[in-house]
Write an enzyme that holds these catalytic residues in place. Structure first.
Site, PDB file in Angstrom:
ATOM      1  N   ASP A  47      59.198  37.663  30.192  1.00  0.00           N
ATOM      2  CA  ASP A  47      58.975  37.221  31.568  1.00  0.00           C
ATOM      3  C   ASP A  47      59.145  38.429  32.482  1.00  0.00           C
ATOM      4  O   ASP A  47      60.172  39.127  32.396  1.00  0.00           O
ATOM      5  CB  ASP A  47      59.985  36.123  31.923  1.00  0.00           C
ATOM      6  CG  ASP A  47      59.663  35.408  33.238  1.00  0.00           C
ATOM      7  OD1 ASP A  47      59.263  36.091  34.205  1.00  0.00           O
ATOM      8  OD2 ASP A  47      59.836  34.184  33.305  1.00  0.00           O
ATOM      9  N   THR A  98      37.885  29.694  35.538  1.00  0.00           N
ATOM     10  CA  THR A  98      38.792  29.646  34.400  1.00  0.00           C
ATOM     11  C   THR A  98      39.152  28.195  34.125  1.00  0.00           C
ATOM     12  O   THR A  98      38.762  27.288  34.854  1.00  0.00           O
ATOM     13  CB  THR A  98      40.076  30.437  34.700  1.00  0.00           C
ATOM     14  OG1 THR A  98      40.726  29.837  35.841  1.00  0.00           O
ATOM     15  CG2 THR A  98      39.762  31.897  35.014  1.00  0.00           C
ATOM     16  N   LYS A 146      49.278  38.839  47.197  1.00  0.00           N
ATOM     17  CA  LYS A 146      48.193  39.702  46.726  1.00  0.00           C
ATOM     18  C   LYS A 146      47.935  40.857  47.692  1.00  0.00           C
ATOM     19  O   LYS A 146      47.551  41.952  47.270  1.00  0.00           O
ATOM     20  CB  LYS A 146      46.929  38.874  46.503  1.00  0.00           C
ATOM     21  CG  LYS A 146      47.038  37.918  45.311  1.00  0.00           C
ATOM     22  CD  LYS A 146      47.390  38.651  44.022  1.00  0.00           C
ATOM     23  CE  LYS A 146      47.413  37.741  42.818  1.00  0.00           C
ATOM     24  NZ  LYS A 146      47.693  38.459  41.547  1.00  0.00           N
ATOM     25  N   TYR A 163      50.638  32.903  48.359  1.00  0.00           N
ATOM     26  CA  TYR A 163      49.849  33.585  47.334  1.00  0.00           C
ATOM     27  C   TYR A 163      49.034  34.721  47.950  1.00  0.00           C
ATOM     28  O   TYR A 163      49.045  35.850  47.447  1.00  0.00           O
ATOM     29  CB  TYR A 163      48.919  32.591  46.640  1.00  0.00           C
ATOM     30  CG  TYR A 163      47.971  33.227  45.646  1.00  0.00           C
ATOM     31  CD1 TYR A 163      48.398  33.532  44.355  1.00  0.00           C
ATOM     32  CD2 TYR A 163      46.666  33.544  46.004  1.00  0.00           C
ATOM     33  CE1 TYR A 163      47.532  34.128  43.444  1.00  0.00           C
ATOM     34  CE2 TYR A 163      45.795  34.141  45.103  1.00  0.00           C
ATOM     35  CZ  TYR A 163      46.236  34.420  43.822  1.00  0.00           C
ATOM     36  OH  TYR A 163      45.367  35.020  42.918  1.00  0.00           O
ATOM     37  N   LEU A 223      41.959  35.639  32.351  1.00  0.00           N
ATOM     38  CA  LEU A 223      41.401  36.934  32.693  1.00  0.00           C
ATOM     39  C   LEU A 223      42.080  38.071  31.946  1.00  0.00           C
ATOM     40  O   LEU A 223      41.425  39.009  31.479  1.00  0.00           O
ATOM     41  CB  LEU A 223      41.499  37.162  34.206  1.00  0.00           C
ATOM     42  CG  LEU A 223      40.961  38.497  34.724  1.00  0.00           C
ATOM     43  CD1 LEU A 223      39.475  38.633  34.449  1.00  0.00           C
ATOM     44  CD2 LEU A 223      41.243  38.634  36.220  1.00  0.00           C
ATOM     45  N   ILE A 280      37.016  32.864  40.175  1.00  0.00           N
ATOM     46  CA  ILE A 280      36.669  32.957  38.762  1.00  0.00           C
ATOM     47  C   ILE A 280      36.767  31.568  38.138  1.00  0.00           C
ATOM     48  O   ILE A 280      37.768  30.867  38.323  1.00  0.00           O
ATOM     49  CB  ILE A 280      37.621  33.911  38.013  1.00  0.00           C
ATOM     50  CG1 ILE A 280      37.735  35.259  38.742  1.00  0.00           C
ATOM     51  CG2 ILE A 280      37.150  34.120  36.580  1.00  0.00           C
ATOM     52  CD1 ILE A 280      38.799  36.176  38.155  1.00  0.00           C
TER      53      ILE A 280
END
Length: 269
Positions: A78, A208, A177, A173, A29, A206
């Site tokens: 990083d 990917t 977010k 996760y 993305l 998405i």
């Protein structure tokens, strides 16, 4: 299409000669959105931890040079290495003499039941997905303030920051977010005095390369995920190009502290 004639009828969407950084742009993305910024006239620098970007990066870089009269450069860093991150961003600002935008797309994912999650795994998730975004934004904001021209930042959050995804076990996760969305609101409030805008994009599922690999492991998700939104399908990276240009450009000049959900009207818990 060249940068000189992009959006001739809609000049507020033009990013001509503006300098924009995109973290996590070695592939996926981030790379897709970086290409859109280039087509809108921007000079773009990709930041990523990978030693070498995906081969598609070089295709886009050649397009930027030969067709768009711009440039697309890569810097390996990083986001957890804060000193190196600040040094890299400052060096770019010194080279270009300005700093106008950021898309913070660097992030990691790990799907593990909450009862089995290890503290070190959760901490790594938060270090990249929240602190990494924070420190990247901090580094860019310092340069924006240094030049006094303001700017626009876009953090890639997720629909998972506001919903619990049906059948997707990733508490850390999703929490990270949610943190990204709240981080953007607070930075928008704090940095508005410097004419720095901060918004988020919350994508839905998405398709990917990573998701395609996930479908091999969990083939049922390829069938069930599209049924969980109002459009009955999954999204493609290209469907987030316009949102990137809109939020970085002056087309969104009175928009800050907002979350732009692009999830097909996702219906979840």
């Amino acid at each position: 299409m060249t940068s000189s004639n992009y959006a001739a009828g809609l000049p507020e969407f033009s990013l001509k000669n503006k300098v924009v950084l995109v973290s996590g742009a070695a592939r996926g993305l981030g790379l897709t959105q970086a290409e859109a910024l280039l087509e809108a006239g921007a000079i773009v620098y990709a930041l990523d931890r990978l030693p070498e970007p995906h081969p598609d990066f070089h295709v886009v870089a050649e397009k930027a040079k030969n067709e768009l009269n711009s440039k697309f450069e890569y810097r390996q860093v990083d986001v957890r290495d804060v000193d190196a991150l600040h040094k890299t961003v400052e060096e770019i600002a010194d080279i270009e003499g300005r700093m106008d935008g950021l898309i913070a797309a660097a992030g990691i994912q790990q799907e593990t039941p909450a009862l089995e999650y290890k503290a070190e795994d959760a901490n790594r998730m938060f270090e990249v997905n929240i602190t990494g975004v924070f420190m990247t934004a901090q580094a860019v904001a310092k340069q924006m303030i240094r030049f006094g021209n303001g700017g626009s930042m876009v953090f890639i959050a997720s629909m998972s920051g506001t919903v619990a995804n049906r059948g997707l076990i990733c508490a850390a996760y999703n929490s990270s977010k949610a943190g990204v969305i709240q981080l953007a609101r607070n930075l928008a409030a704090e940095w508005g005095q410097h004419n720095i805008r901060v918004n988020t994009i919350s994508p839905g599922y998405i398709v990917t390369q990573m998701v395609e690999e996930l479908f091999v492991k969990y083939p049922e998700r390829k069938e069930t995920w599209p049924t969980q939104n109002m459009l009955g399908r999954l999204s493609a990276p290209k469907e987030y190009r316009g949102a990137a240009v809109f939020l970085v450009s002056d087309a969104s000049s009175f928009m800050t502290g907002s979350d732009l959900r692009i999830d097909g009207g996702h219906c979840a818990w």
